[in-house]
Motif scaffolding. Sequence first.
Motif, PDB file in Angstrom:
ATOM      1  N   LEU A  14       0.838  -1.199   0.000  1.00  0.00           N
ATOM      2  CA  LEU A  14       0.000   0.000   0.000  1.00  0.00           C
ATOM      3  C   LEU A  14       0.874   1.252   0.000  1.00  0.00           C
ATOM      4  O   LEU A  14       2.013   1.236   0.463  1.00  0.00           O
ATOM      5  N   VAL A  15       0.287   2.330  -0.501  1.00  0.00           N
ATOM      6  CA  VAL A  15       1.000   3.607  -0.427  1.00  0.00           C
ATOM      7  C   VAL A  15       0.941   4.106   1.012  1.00  0.00           C
ATOM      8  O   VAL A  15       0.109   3.662   1.820  1.00  0.00           O
ATOM      9  N   GLU A  16       1.796   5.036   1.332  1.00  0.00           N
ATOM     10  CA  GLU A  16       1.950   5.503   2.726  1.00  0.00           C
ATOM     11  C   GLU A  16       0.658   6.078   3.300  1.00  0.00           C
ATOM     12  O   GLU A  16       0.330   5.839   4.459  1.00  0.00           O
ATOM     13  N   LYS A  17      -0.083   6.800   2.502  1.00  0.00           N
ATOM     14  CA  LYS A  17      -1.320   7.421   2.989  1.00  0.00           C
ATOM     15  C   LYS A  17      -2.347   6.361   3.400  1.00  0.00           C
ATOM     16  O   LYS A  17      -2.988   6.477   4.449  1.00  0.00           O
ATOM     17  N   GLU A  18      -2.461   5.311   2.592  1.00  0.00           N
ATOM     18  CA  GLU A  18      -3.392   4.233   2.918  1.00  0.00           C
ATOM     19  C   GLU A  18      -2.931   3.473   4.159  1.00  0.00           C
ATOM     20  O   GLU A  18      -3.751   3.071   4.984  1.00  0.00           O
ATOM     21  N   ARG A  19      -1.627   3.279   4.272  1.00  0.00           N
ATOM     22  CA  ARG A  19      -1.093   2.580   5.444  1.00  0.00           C
ATOM     23  C   ARG A  19      -1.441   3.334   6.725  1.00  0.00           C
ATOM     24  O   ARG A  19      -1.829   2.744   7.724  1.00  0.00           O
ATOM     25  N   ILE A  20      -1.333   4.634   6.669  1.00  0.00           N
ATOM     26  CA  ILE A  20      -1.638   5.455   7.849  1.00  0.00           C
ATOM     27  C   ILE A  20      -3.116   5.328   8.212  1.00  0.00           C
ATOM     28  O   ILE A  20      -3.461   5.192   9.386  1.00  0.00           O
ATOM     29  N   HIS A  21      -3.990   5.339   7.199  1.00  0.00           N
ATOM     30  CA  HIS A  21      -5.427   5.193   7.479  1.00  0.00           C
ATOM     31  C   HIS A  21      -5.717   3.836   8.120  1.00  0.00           C
ATOM     32  O   HIS A  21      -6.493   3.754   9.079  1.00  0.00           O
ATOM     33  N   LEU A  22      -5.109   2.775   7.596  1.00  0.00           N
ATOM     34  CA  LEU A  22      -5.345   1.450   8.155  1.00  0.00           C
ATOM     35  C   LEU A  22      -4.800   1.351   9.581  1.00  0.00           C
ATOM     36  O   LEU A  22      -5.438   0.765  10.455  1.00  0.00           O
ATOM     37  N   GLU A  23      -3.629   1.917   9.820  1.00  0.00           N
ATOM     38  CA  GLU A  23      -3.052   1.883  11.167  1.00  0.00           C
ATOM     39  C   GLU A  23      -3.931   2.635  12.166  1.00  0.00           C
ATOM     40  O   GLU A  23      -4.161   2.168  13.284  1.00  0.00           O
ATOM     41  N   ASP A  24      -4.419   3.793  11.765  1.00  0.00           N
ATOM     42  CA  ASP A  24      -5.308   4.564  12.646  1.00  0.00           C
ATOM     43  C   ASP A  24      -6.603   3.795  12.930  1.00  0.00           C
ATOM     44  O   ASP A  24      -7.127   3.847  14.042  1.00  0.00           O
ATOM     45  N   HIS A  25      -7.084   3.087  11.914  1.00  0.00           N
ATOM     46  CA  HIS A  25      -8.327   2.330  12.072  1.00  0.00           C
ATOM     47  C   HIS A  25      -8.142   1.168  13.054  1.00  0.00           C
ATOM     48  O   HIS A  25      -9.073   0.814  13.782  1.00  0.00           O
ATOM     49  N   LEU A  26      -6.951   0.586  13.078  1.00  0.00           N
ATOM     50  CA  LEU A  26      -6.693  -0.537  13.986  1.00  0.00           C
ATOM     51  C   LEU A  26      -6.859  -0.158  15.450  1.00  0.00           C
ATOM     52  O   LEU A  26      -7.204  -1.000  16.274  1.00  0.00           O
ATOM     53  N   TYR A  27      -6.599   1.092  15.784  1.00  0.00           N
ATOM     54  CA  TYR A  27      -6.709   1.535  17.177  1.00  0.00           C
ATOM     55  C   TYR A  27      -8.151   1.483  17.696  1.00  0.00           C
ATOM     56  O   TYR A  27      -8.365   1.353  18.890  1.00  0.00           O
ATOM     57  N   THR A  28      -9.104   1.574  16.791  1.00  0.00           N
ATOM     58  CA  THR A  28     -10.489   1.707  17.245  1.00  0.00           C
ATOM     59  C   THR A  28     -11.397   0.546  16.856  1.00  0.00           C
ATOM     60  O   THR A  28     -12.528   0.488  17.324  1.00  0.00           O
ATOM     61  N   CYS A  29     -10.953  -0.377  16.006  1.00  0.00           N
ATOM     62  CA  CYS A  29     -11.848  -1.409  15.486  1.00  0.00           C
ATOM     63  C   CYS A  29     -11.326  -2.805  15.813  1.00  0.00           C
ATOM     64  O   CYS A  29     -10.318  -3.247  15.252  1.00  0.00           O
ATOM     65  N   ASP A  30     -12.036  -3.505  16.678  1.00  0.00           N
ATOM     66  CA  ASP A  30     -11.640  -4.865  17.054  1.00  0.00           C
ATOM     67  C   ASP A  30     -11.861  -5.852  15.918  1.00  0.00           C
ATOM     68  O   ASP A  30     -11.104  -6.801  15.750  1.00  0.00           O
ATOM     69  N   GLN A  31     -12.892  -5.627  15.124  1.00  0.00           N
ATOM     70  CA  GLN A  31     -13.189  -6.526  14.004  1.00  0.00           C
ATOM     71  C   GLN A  31     -12.047  -6.506  12.993  1.00  0.00           C
ATOM     72  O   GLN A  31     -11.590  -7.553  12.531  1.00  0.00           O
ATOM     73  N   CYS A  32     -11.575  -5.326  12.654  1.00  0.00           N
ATOM     74  CA  CYS A  32     -10.462  -5.212  11.710  1.00  0.00           C
ATOM     75  C   CYS A  32      -9.153  -5.687  12.330  1.00  0.00           C
ATOM     76  O   CYS A  32      -8.281  -6.192  11.628  1.00  0.00           O
ATOM     77  N   LEU A  33      -9.027  -5.546  13.635  1.00  0.00           N
ATOM     78  CA  LEU A  33      -7.845  -6.057  14.313  1.00  0.00           C
ATOM     79  C   LEU A  33      -7.771  -7.575  14.179  1.00  0.00           C
ATOM     80  O   LEU A  33      -6.698  -8.129  13.941  1.00  0.00           O
ATOM     81  N   ASP A  34      -8.907  -8.245  14.283  1.00  0.00           N
ATOM     82  CA  ASP A  34      -8.946  -9.700  14.089  1.00  0.00           C
ATOM     83  C   ASP A  34      -8.547 -10.070  12.661  1.00  0.00           C
ATOM     84  O   ASP A  34      -7.788 -11.019  12.445  1.00  0.00           O
ATOM     85  N   LEU A  35      -9.050  -9.309  11.687  1.00  0.00           N
ATOM     86  CA  LEU A  35      -8.677  -9.561  10.287  1.00  0.00           C
ATOM     87  C   LEU A  35      -7.181  -9.348  10.079  1.00  0.00           C
ATOM     88  O   LEU A  35      -6.524 -10.120   9.368  1.00  0.00           O
ATOM     89  N   TYR A  36      -6.649  -8.319  10.695  1.00  0.00           N
ATOM     90  CA  TYR A  36      -5.212  -8.041  10.580  1.00  0.00           C
ATOM     91  C   TYR A  36      -4.389  -9.186  11.176  1.00  0.00           C
ATOM     92  O   TYR A  36      -3.416  -9.643  10.567  1.00  0.00           O
ATOM     93  N   VAL A  37      -4.781  -9.660  12.346  1.00  0.00           N
ATOM     94  CA  VAL A  37      -4.058 -10.767  12.982  1.00  0.00           C
ATOM     95  C   VAL A  37      -4.126 -12.012  12.100  1.00  0.00           C
ATOM     96  O   VAL A  37      -3.120 -12.726  11.942  1.00  0.00           O
ATOM     97  N   ASN A  38      -5.274 -12.289  11.501  1.00  0.00           N
ATOM     98  CA  ASN A  38      -5.402 -13.443  10.600  1.00  0.00           C
ATOM     99  C   ASN A  38      -4.513 -13.277   9.370  1.00  0.00           C
ATOM    100  O   ASN A  38      -3.913 -14.250   8.890  1.00  0.00           O
ATOM    101  N   ALA A  39      -4.423 -12.061   8.835  1.00  0.00           N
ATOM    102  CA  ALA A  39      -3.576 -11.805   7.668  1.00  0.00           C
ATOM    103  C   ALA A  39      -2.105 -12.020   8.015  1.00  0.00           C
ATOM    104  O   ALA A  39      -1.343 -12.595   7.229  1.00  0.00           O
ATOM    105  N   VAL A  40      -1.704 -11.576   9.207  1.00  0.00           N
ATOM    106  CA  VAL A  40      -0.319 -11.794   9.643  1.00  0.00           C
ATOM    107  C   VAL A  40      -0.055 -13.289   9.808  1.00  0.00           C
ATOM    108  O   VAL A  40       0.999 -13.801   9.401  1.00  0.00           O
TER     109      VAL A  40
END
Length: 157
Positions: A18-44
């Motif tokens: 991803l480009v840097e701007k999108e990465r920042i949006h996704l990182e900021d979203h991780l702080y507030t969304c447990d559902q996306c955090l689960d998806l991120y952990v599964n992707a890792v």
Amino acid sequence: MTTHYSFEQWLKYVNDELVEKERIHLEDHLYTCDQCLDLYVNAVAEQETMLPAISDETAFTDQIMRKISNEEVETILEVKEKKKKSFYQSSIFHYTLAAAATIFLMSTGVFQSIIQHTETIQKAEIPSKKESAAVGFVDKTFSWMYELEGSKKEEKK
């Protein structure tokens, strides 16, 4: 309402696609969304299975530690090279300059004239004797009490 990101977007994030701007949006979203955090952990976790296995973990660790120590030594040497300052940037130069300026000003009498000037200003001030409000209030209270006592004594006679 917050939108959630898909598993594919999190895979791209994990793979650094991803480009840097999108990465920042996704990182900021991780702080507030447990559902996306689960998806991120599964992707890792999915990406972890695609990584090659390390055959000799001890040798790998030793190799990494040697690289880290070499980088630390190089960093220390770079810092020492940067710390070399010219004579004009050294502390001793500044202290010497300040001492020389002080001696010069003392020998020309600048400080003495400043002291004499302040003394004349202090003498010119008129000493004013102002009573504070609290002292005046206390004095008036006591005089009122004395008058009250005096009038009570006259009534008794």
